[in-house]
Design an enzyme around this catalytic site. Structure first.
Site, PDB file in Angstrom:
ATOM      1  N   ILE A  57     -11.565  -2.945   1.342  1.00 32.46           N
ATOM      2  CA  ILE A  57     -10.362  -2.514   2.060  1.00 32.46           C
ATOM      3  C   ILE A  57     -10.521  -2.737   3.559  1.00 32.46           C
ATOM      4  O   ILE A  57     -11.619  -2.661   4.101  1.00 32.46           O
ATOM      5  CB  ILE A  57     -10.058  -1.026   1.737  1.00 32.46           C
ATOM      6  CG1 ILE A  57      -8.630  -0.650   2.087  1.00 32.46           C
ATOM      7  CG2 ILE A  57     -11.071  -0.084   2.386  1.00 32.46           C
ATOM      8  CD1 ILE A  57      -8.165   0.666   1.468  1.00 32.46           C
ATOM      9  N   CYS A  58      -9.403  -3.056   4.209  1.00 30.55           N
ATOM     10  CA  CYS A  58      -9.337  -3.127   5.671  1.00 30.55           C
ATOM     11  C   CYS A  58      -8.033  -2.433   6.076  1.00 30.55           C
ATOM     12  O   CYS A  58      -7.581  -1.534   5.371  1.00 30.55           O
ATOM     13  CB  CYS A  58      -9.429  -4.565   6.178  1.00 30.55           C
ATOM     14  SG  CYS A  58      -8.045  -5.625   5.699  1.00 30.55           S
ATOM     15  N   ARG A  59      -7.403  -2.836   7.161  1.00 28.89           N
ATOM     16  CA  ARG A  59      -6.167  -2.153   7.561  1.00 28.89           C
ATOM     17  C   ARG A  59      -4.977  -2.592   6.728  1.00 28.89           C
ATOM     18  O   ARG A  59      -4.221  -1.769   6.215  1.00 28.89           O
ATOM     19  CB  ARG A  59      -5.880  -2.373   9.042  1.00 28.89           C
ATOM     20  CG  ARG A  59      -4.614  -1.668   9.463  1.00 28.89           C
ATOM     21  CD  ARG A  59      -4.383  -1.710  10.940  1.00 28.89           C
ATOM     22  NE  ARG A  59      -3.085  -1.096  11.215  1.00 28.89           N
ATOM     23  CZ  ARG A  59      -2.293  -1.491  12.176  1.00 28.89           C
ATOM     24  NH1 ARG A  59      -2.635  -2.471  12.972  1.00 28.89           N
ATOM     25  NH2 ARG A  59      -1.138  -0.896  12.365  1.00 28.89           N
TER      26      ARG A  59
END
Length: 106
Positions: A57-59
């Protein structure tokens, strides 16, 4: 080609790999997630279990997509979390922070 999964695919026993930068992590993240910023992944690969499903996951999903592709290409089982932390917040999922402030996504 890696698979995208929705934030609802993340459960209590899911291994989440957060690849955002330190300042983003400190502001708010999923409790229990492993934090390795994108540019540190190759050097810290030994911290990841190739036999474990990793939910990356990232933004918003761009950086995590690239990391997921790279991990899969190197023999890991990895899934990109569709929509990233923005989707996590939209789904009203819980977060923690490393500061005294309310957790938030930067």
């Amino acid at each position: 080609m890696s698979d995208d999964v929705p934030v609802d695919a993340i459960g209590e026993n899911t291994t989440v790999l957060d690849v955002r930068e330190d300042y983003e992590w400190e502001a708010g993240h999923i409790e229990g997630a492993l934090h390795i910023p994108v540019d540190q992944i190759p050097a810290r690969l030994d911290e990841l279990d190739p036999d474990e499903d990793l939910h990356v996951i990232c933004r918003t999903g761009g950086r995590s997509f690239r990391v997921t592709e790279w991990l899969v290409g190197n023999g890991y089982s990895a899934f990109n979390v569709r929509g990233g932390m923005d989707a996590w917040v939209e789904a009203s999922k819980p977060m923690v922070s490393e500061t005294d402030s309310e957790p938030r996504v930067l």
